[in-house]
Design an enzyme around this catalytic site. Structure first.
Site, mmCIF file in Angstrom:
data_model
loop_
_atom_site.group_PDB
_atom_site.id
_atom_site.type_symbol
_atom_site.label_atom_id
_atom_site.label_comp_id
_atom_site.label_asym_id
_atom_site.label_seq_id
_atom_site.Cartn_x
_atom_site.Cartn_y
_atom_site.Cartn_z
ATOM 1 N N HIS A 120 -3.700 -5.692 1.632
ATOM 2 C CA HIS A 120 -3.372 -6.064 2.587
ATOM 3 C C HIS A 120 -3.890 -6.771 3.011
ATOM 4 O O HIS A 120 -4.419 -7.990 2.319
ATOM 5 C CB HIS A 120 -4.327 -5.283 3.343
ATOM 6 C CG HIS A 120 -3.947 -3.301 3.945
ATOM 7 N ND1 HIS A 120 -2.759 -3.165 3.975
ATOM 8 C CD2 HIS A 120 -4.425 -2.587 2.178
ATOM 9 C CE1 HIS A 120 -2.207 -1.735 4.273
ATOM 10 N NE2 HIS A 120 -3.337 -1.282 3.108
ATOM 11 N N CYS A 170 0.471 -0.881 0.199
ATOM 12 C CA CYS A 170 -0.453 0.167 -0.443
ATOM 13 C C CYS A 170 0.579 1.096 -0.402
ATOM 14 O O CYS A 170 1.232 1.439 -0.688
ATOM 15 C CB CYS A 170 -1.057 0.007 1.561
ATOM 16 S SG CYS A 170 -2.522 1.444 0.918
#
Length: 514
Positions: A447, A335
């Site tokens: 994630h 991310c």
């Protein structure tokens, strides 16, 4: 039937409220009740995406899992994600409302949110038998009492008995209990049904005189003394958990993995499964002198990517990561970490920072542009790239979730890492992440990739092979999900054996287990 309620408040932050709520959820669930957690307002950088794309605090996800139910944003209607020293992104019912300063939020918004909070609570109360409510900080924060929407105002709204919790491991537990009760109003003091002493080390029998003194002093029962538990893990959402664990620095393990402890680190629970691997030592590093010579470097998610990139450069960590990468050490970015690995980051609308453009580490040939729209979705993906970590895993399926603002473009010679096949329950097909030309550097927006047991083990074994070690053939533990369920059961057993659960049922107007 409208659900019964019970609320756990604390004498301070980090006294163990979230874990105790998870324990009570598990206890009531195992006793035959339909139970759900609730926290009206949560401040955390560790968040999660529900199946319908809503963002909520990780603690309420853990509590929902302990209760045997799917997480829903009604369990955490307001989430604050700090973006600076005195500002946060405000997320309401899973969707971002915008950024607010602390003054704007407390003076202008909190009381307006009461209708939203009450609606979420009432929806839960119509579906479940018991709602276990978590407070935040302390109810005795005098400066916030007129605008607070997470402690006694919610207890009154829910007509909930309050269990006041203190952390004895920090010291001063008795004084904090007496002081808290002294500082709140008589009405709220009456609502406190009993006290819990948490994180006790040693012989409880030696503490009995203090319990008797405290009960006489406050005229309320001490419902139990919960031990400082060890041997199982309950996921936490605050980076204080990182400070406590420090990645088991004395663990005897063959693979050394470093996670960069960014100032605005988010979703560090991504790496809990790595820490549980027997051949892995996981370290969170914030200073250059801690770095040493790891076998794998991970740059995690960040709520303020550009400012964290500036931190890396000013601290010398950026140069160290680049040197290690050039020496052949693999680097993974997730991310915000993926964005940091790129060549350029642009924020023309000041979505995350007042800095409009900054050069990244340049380890991936990518360009990221931030935008106000936020992507929040659960995904299913397959490995499509090659390179160091992915070689031999082509076509492997994994699940995870996305929480990011902005888009990242891959430039010449950079290949995607994954293909997204399902997003928020709908079939799609588009690429995610990037792998460098030499295959040593990889980034992804997904994630939770290490929650996928086969993929996690594949990555670790690739690192082992690079060190001249054979793939790990030792004891294979439970899956991440099964281990969590086992840990919830252990937590419930530890807390149930420490507390007067019958009295807690009485406070709620229930006779006990079904």
């Amino acid at each position: 039937m409208v659900a019964k309620t019970i609320m756990v408040q604390g004498t301070a932050s980090h006294v163990g409220k979230s874990v105790l709520v998870a324990a009570l959820c598990r206890i009531f669930y195992r006793d035959g009740y339909k139970v759900a957690p609730f926290k009206s307002q949560n401040m955390a950088l560790n968040s999660y995406v529900t199946s319908d794309g809503g963002e909520m605090g990780r603690a309420q996800v853990v509590q929902a899992e302990a209760a045997g139910i799917d997480p829903h944003v009604d369990m955490n209607p307001i989430l604050l994600k700090p973006t600076g020293q005195a500002s946060s992104q405000v997320i309401v019912l899973g969707k971002p409302l915008g950024n607010m300063s602390a003054a704007e939020y407390h003076a202008g918004y909190t009381l307006q949110a009461l209708g939203t909070i009450e609606g979420a609570l009432e929806r839960l109360r119509s579906k479940y038998d018991i709602i276990v409510i978590e407070g935040a900080g302390s109810p005795a924060e005098i400066n916030l009492q007129s605008t607070e929407i997470v402690n006694m105002r919610i207890a009154r709204m829910a007509q909930a008995p309050v269990l006041l919790t203190a952390d004895i491991d920090k010291g001063g537990a008795l004084a904090s209990i007496v002081g808290t009760l002294e500082l709140i109003s008589p009405e709220d003091r009456e609502r406190v049904a009993g006290v819990i002493i948490n994180k006790f080390r040693g012989d409880v029998s030696l503490f009995q005189p203090a319990i008797e003194f405290l009960e006489q002093k406050i005229n309320k029962p001490v419902l139990g003394v919960v031990p400082y538990f060890q041997g199982f893990r309950i996921q936490e959402e605050d980076s204080v958990a990182i400070e406590r664990s420090a990645g088991q620095p004395d663990k005897d393990a063959e693979i050394d993995i470093v996670v960069i402890h960014l100032p605005h680190i988010s979703n560090f629970t991504d790496f809990d499964p790595l820490e549980d691997e027997p051949d892995v030592k996981l370290r969170y590093v914030r200073r250059l002198e801690e770095f040493d010579n790891p076998d794998l470097i991970i740059i995690p998610g960040s709520k303020n990517t550009i400012e964290d990139l500036v931190f890396l450069k000013n601290s010398g960590l950026a140069d160290r990561i680049i040197r290690q990468a050039k020496a052949g050490i693999p680097v993974l970015g997730i991310c915000g970490g993926f964005q940091i690995l790129g060549r350029e980051l642009h924020d023309p609308l000041h979505t995350e920072s007042n800095i409009p453009t900054v050069f990244g580490l340049g380890l991936l040939d990518t360009v990221t542009t931030f935008a106000p729209e936020k992507t929040t979705s659960q995904v299913e993906a397959e490995v499509s790239g090659s390179g160091f970590l992915l070689h031999g895993a082509g076509g492997q399926r994994l699940t995870g979730y996305e929480i990011h603002m902005g888009r990242t473009e891959l430039t010449a010679g950079t290949r995607p890492a994954f293909n997204i096949l399902v997003r928020s329950g709908e079939k799609v097909f588009f690429s995610d992440g990037a792998v460098s030309k030499d295959g040593q550097i990889m980034g992804t927006y997904i994630h939770g990739i290490f929650d996928n047991d086969d993929f996690r083990r594949h990555c670790i074994d690739k690192v082992r092979l690079a060190k001249g070690l054979e793939p790990f053939t030792g004891y294979k533990g439970l899956s991440v999900w099964d281990q969590r369920q086992k840990d919830y059961d252990q937590l419930a057993q530890t807390v149930k054996s420490s507390l007067d659960i019958e009295k807690i049922y009485t406070f709620m107007g229930l006779k006990g287990p079904r």
